[in-house]
Structure formats: C-alpha cells, structure tokens
Design an enzyme around this catalytic site. Structure first.
Site, short mmCIF file in Angstrom:
data_model
loop_
_atom_site.label_atom_id
_atom_site.label_comp_id
_atom_site.label_asym_id
_atom_site.label_seq_id
_atom_site.Cartn_x
_atom_site.Cartn_y
_atom_site.Cartn_z
N HIS A 146 0.83 -1.20 0.00
CA HIS A 146 0.00 0.00 0.00
C HIS A 146 0.87 1.26 0.00
O HIS A 146 0.59 2.21 -0.73
CB HIS A 146 -0.93 0.00 1.21
CG HIS A 146 -2.09 -0.94 1.08
ND1 HIS A 146 -3.05 -1.08 2.05
CD2 HIS A 146 -2.43 -1.79 0.09
CE1 HIS A 146 -3.94 -1.97 1.66
NE2 HIS A 146 -3.57 -2.43 0.48
N HIS A 152 1.61 -2.31 9.53
CA HIS A 152 2.99 -2.62 9.17
C HIS A 152 4.01 -2.06 10.16
O HIS A 152 3.74 -1.12 10.91
CB HIS A 152 3.32 -2.09 7.76
CG HIS A 152 2.71 -2.87 6.65
ND1 HIS A 152 3.21 -4.08 6.21
CD2 HIS A 152 1.61 -2.61 5.88
CE1 HIS A 152 2.46 -4.52 5.22
NE2 HIS A 152 1.48 -3.67 5.01
#
Length: 262
Positions: A155, A214
C-alpha cells in the site's frame, strides 16, 4: 456544468501547481514518518479506518492501480491529443500507463517473493511453534498456519506511486484551454475532478497505513520504492527522447494557451 467548474477551480489551485509536484514526494515521506512515529509512541485506538474491511480499502485501495489506470487513460488520451492533434504522440504518452503497469506488477511480485523468501510458517499468530513442513506462504496458509516474513508495504508503495503519477499528468492543464468546446470542457473537468478526489483518497489511505499497519521498516521500504519508481520515470527516463515523454507543460512560442475546440 457550473457546479463542476466551481468544484474544479479550487482543486486546480491546489493540485495543478509546480509546487505540488515538488513538495508532494516530501509530504508523503513526512506522512509516513509521522504516522509511524505516532503508531510507535502513542498508538491510536481501533477505529473504522484501522479495519481492513473499511469501504475505502475494499473499493479503492485493493484496486488502486485499476482506478488510477482507467481514469488516467481517457484523461491522457484526450488532453494530449487535443494539444498535439497527433495520434502517434498521444499513443506515446499513453505508454506511460504500460510503464506504470510494469512497475506495479514487477514491484508487487518482488515484494511477495521477498516475504516468501524471508518467512517461516507458524502454528499460531503468537509465532511460537514452527510448521517445518510448510516452506512457502501458500503451503502454510493451505495447511492452516500463519506465515511471517518481511512484508514490504504494498500500500505504501502503490499509493505513493499512483498519487505522484496523477499529479504529474495533471500538469498538462497548465497549457490546455477547452473554453471553445463546452462538451470537451465538461469531460476534461469531470476527469480532472475524479482524479483529484482519487489523489486525496490515496494520500489519506497512505496516512492510515502509516498510522495503523505494518512495521516502520516495511513502510519505509514500500514508500522508498514508490518514490524511486516515480523519480526514475518522471524525473529521469521521461526526460529522454526514447521514452513516453512528459506531459506538455509549456505553451509553444505563443503566450496563449492552445485552444482545443473539437
């Protein structure tokens, strides 16, 4: 079409500026660093945006390159043909989308390979007991295990690249005048507004990724790959003659904008 014009006017002021193309890369890097710092030092409570099932993620981010591709395709085709009246020149500029598709495919495939190569299969999310017999992520998940490897943020990469690419392509509006053709003016404005809102979604979801998902290193690598892909194309390769080239950004010898009336 007055409401569309009123919507497009402030968006042009904000997005179709050289300063935006200069500062957006640094802004994205700053959002990633700031969001990651917030995640590490003062994590935000769970919210709608922290769920991977939120509608912006499902409808837009999961299909980020498709949205970017299919909105830029008519925008690049119409604006570049209007300026050049040259089909080959238009097709040359459209090849930027083929380059972008290759960048998206190669980078995401590489990220998956790195996660596969660096990972191990565990019996639970606690990552305490190894599944020695599962040597790949696919085998691990098929066997009910949990794969843990270096998962570079796709992303962070893709939203960076897509936002920067859209802003670069919008620069053509500096030299395009569609006032003599109301229909063409409406089409270009509609595409521009759609691309503008798409860019805002990409930047917002990029920040949400930084805040909620993340590890820092995974987001840093993803963002740097996105920045490198943008710089390598729009700031290096596209300046060369044997390339798709940059969007037209300077009117020819006349001080007036080229007027497209078709």
């Amino acid at each position: 079409m007055e409401p569309l014009d009123r919507c497009a006017r402030p968006l042009r002021t904000a997005l179709v500026q050289r300063s935006m193309r200069l500062w957006l890369p640094w802004g994205l890097l700053g959002l990633m660093l700031g969001g990651s710092l917030l995640k590490a030092l003062a994590p935000l409570p769970d919210s709608y945006m922290s769920s991977k099932r939120n509608l912006l993620n499902i409808i837009f981010v999961k299909l980020a390159w498709a949205w970017t591709f299919w909105l830029l395709l008519p925008f690049i085709a119409i604006t570049n043909y209007c300026l050049s009246q040259n089909v080959l020149g238009m097709l040359r500029r459209l090849s930027t989308l083929l380059v972008g598709t290759m960048v998206w495919y190669v980078c995401t495939s590489l990220f998956l390979s790195i996660e596969d190569f660096t990972g191990n299969c565990y019996k639970s999310p606690a990552l305490d007991v190894l599944f020695q017999e599962h040597l790949s992520k696919w085998q691990c998940r098929q066997g009910g295990g949990f794969w843990h490897g270096f998962d570079i943020s796709g992303h962070s990469f893709l939203l960076t690249y897509c936002a920067l690419m859209i802003v670069e392509e919008m620069a053509v509006l500096h030299v395009l005048n569609t006032d003599r053709s109301p229909r063409l003016h409406a089409v270009v404005n509609a595409l521009f507004v759609a691309l503008s809102f798409l860019t805002l979604i990409w930047v917002w979801m990029f920040f949400c990724t930084a805040v909620y998902f993340h590890d820092f290193s995974q987001k840093l690598f993803g963002t740097l790959v996105g920045l490198s892909a943008w710089y390598g194309t729009y700031r290096f390769w596209y300046l060369k003659s044997f390339s798709p080239g940059l969007p037209p950004q300077n009117a020819s010898l006349s001080s007036k904008k080229p007027n497209c009336s078709r």
